[in-house]
Each structure stands twice: as structure tokens, then as C-alpha cells.
Motif scaffolding. Structure first.
Motif, PDB file in Angstrom:
ATOM      1  N   SER A 134      20.872  58.732 -42.699  1.00 23.70           N
ATOM      2  CA  SER A 134      21.545  57.803 -42.882  1.00 23.70           C
ATOM      3  C   SER A 134      22.620  57.782 -41.037  1.00 23.70           C
ATOM      4  CB  SER A 134      22.440  58.350 -43.301  1.00 23.70           C
ATOM      5  OG  SER A 134      24.144  57.483 -43.578  1.00 23.70           O
ATOM      6  N   SER A 161      15.079  49.370 -45.134  1.00 20.55           N
ATOM      7  CA  SER A 161      17.262  50.334 -45.622  1.00 20.55           C
ATOM      8  C   SER A 161      17.436  49.919 -46.762  1.00 20.55           C
ATOM      9  CB  SER A 161      17.819  49.436 -44.129  1.00 20.55           C
ATOM     10  OG  SER A 161      17.639  47.629 -44.698  1.00 20.55           O
ATOM     11  N   PRO A 163      21.626  49.967 -49.212  1.00 17.40           N
ATOM     12  CA  PRO A 163      22.692  50.771 -49.117  1.00 17.40           C
ATOM     13  C   PRO A 163      22.619  51.753 -49.703  1.00 17.40           C
ATOM     14  CG  PRO A 163      22.375  48.227 -50.089  1.00 17.40           C
ATOM     15  CD  PRO A 163      20.867  48.728 -49.941  1.00 17.40           C
ATOM     16  N   TYR A 171      24.374  52.671 -44.944  1.00 18.91           N
ATOM     17  CA  TYR A 171      23.062  52.791 -45.420  1.00 18.91           C
ATOM     18  C   TYR A 171      22.477  53.600 -45.048  1.00 18.91           C
ATOM     19  CZ  TYR A 171      23.442  46.677 -46.273  1.00 18.91           C
ATOM     20  OH  TYR A 171      24.343  46.502 -46.509  1.00 18.91           O
TER      21      TYR A 171
END
Length: 211
Positions: A134, A161, A163, A171
Motif C-alpha cells: 500500500s 489493485s 480498494p 488501495y
């Protein structure tokens, strides 16, 4: 599965790549006549889109939770206009007749599975390393994440990726690279990555699968 990989204490210690074949199954009949509904997982419906368009253009395509569930519905519904897209094991388990085999549009359709365990693997000379990373949401952040691999001449085989659950617009990046975490150049790249990222987790290193 990706969310769990970011928090599990288990390590990736292997991968398996399987060739996937989708079959059209129904109860009793061995032809497509009278089929008005086709059940399957959404991904299987997408992977058989062209075949369905050619052979069952009027049939309603109904997405369900899995291809196994599709086979169960076709077997237990009592409606012989229902068909399912599923594999050979589901056909045998639910006593369904195979109307057409290997209806996937892409003949090289494969699915990759990670093997998780408590043991670490040693380098074999032909390995992959899986990471979850991240970074703060700012301009150039993703480019900065990738730079250590580029500078070390390490090839990426996956970049995905998702969320993050921790905050809006944050992300997580799931990355596979060639090489083992104990390789000198991979260690150097990971050290540089940790200086740039807000979170780095090595899911594991493992031998590359042979199909």
C-alpha cells in the motif's frame, strides 16, 4: 480471497495452474433442444459468451454463486429446459448429461491457485514472490512503488489493485515478481520498496508452476 491474503499468517509456498474446461450439462437429454435457461457463475458465462451466442442465442443466462451451484440447480429443479455450465466432476456428482464439452471461447483457459501453509520454501532458481503493498494516495506513488523492481531488473508477472478496507480511496496492490525473497537482488528491491510504501507484506516465495 485477496482481502484475506493481506492479513493471513499463512505463507504462499506453491502455485498450481490448471487448465479449465467448461461443459454444457443438463438432465436426461444429450442435445440443446428445449434449453431456455443456462445457469453458471458470471465468469463462466463470460468465458463461454461466444459459444452461447452461436448455439443458444435465445436462452436466458442466469448468474449464480458457482458452477457447482449451477449444476445442482439443473439437477434438482425438475425443469428440463434448464442447463448448467460446469466441469466434469459436477456432471458426475449431480448425474447430469454432457450436452457439449469444452465450450469455453479461449482453449487455453487456465486458473491459478496459491498453495498456503506454515512452511517457507528455499530458492529453486525458478521462483516467484507474491507481495501486497500500500502507498499514500498522492501523485506518482504507484510509479515510485515499481521503481525498485525496474532498477533491479526484476520482472513483474502480476499487478492488481483492490480498494483497502482501511480508508476511502486507499488501495492495496497485489504484485507477483520473478525471483525468491532470499535472492540478493530481490532483497535489495524489497528494502527499497519498504522505504517508499506505507505497508509491505511478503505473502511468500515459491517455485513457479508447470502447467
Amino acid at each position: 480471497a485477496l482481502d484475506l491474503l493481506s492479513v493471513t499468517p499463512l505463507q504462499a509456498c506453491g502455485e498450481v495452474v490448471l487448465r479449465i474446461h467448461h461443459h454444457l450439462l443438463r438432465k436426461n437429454s444429450s442435445n440443446t433442444q428445449g434449453i431456455t435457461k443456462v445457469y453458471a457463475h458470471a465468469q463462466a458465462l463470460a468465458q463461454c459468451h461466444e459459444w452461447l451466442g452461436r448455439n443458444l442465442p435465445e436462452a436466458v443466462r442466469i448468474s449464480v454463486s458457482s458452477n457447482a451451484e449451477a449444476a445442482r440447480l439443473a439437477a434438482e429443479s425438475g425443469d428440463e429446459s434448464v442447463a448448467a455450465i460446469a466441469g466434469q466432476t459436477a456432471a458426475e456428482l449431480y448425474c447430469l448429461t454432457k450436452v457439449a464439452d469444452s465450450i469455453e471461447d479461449e482453449p487455453n483457459n487456465t486458473t491459478r491457485f496459491l498453495v498456503l501453509g506454515h512452511q517457507a520454501t528455499t530458492p529453486t532458481g525458478r521462483d516467484k514472490t507474491s507481495l501486497v503493498v500500500s502507498t499514500p494516495n498522492k501523485a506518482g506513488a504507484v510509479s515510485a512503488l515499481l521503481k525498485p523492481f525496474t532498477e533491479s531488473g526484476i520482472s513483474m508477472t502480476k499487478f492488481e489493485s483492490r480498494p483497502s478496507r482501511s480508508g476511502l480511496w486507499d488501495y492495496l496492490f497485489f504484485i507477483d515478481i520473478e525471483g525468491h525473497k532470499d535472492d540478493a537482488k530481490v532483497q535489495a528491491a524489497l528494502a527499497a520498496l519498504e522505504e517508499r510504501a506505507s505497508f509491505v507484506k511478503v505473502i511468500g516465495s515459491y517455485p513457479m508452476a508447470v502447467l
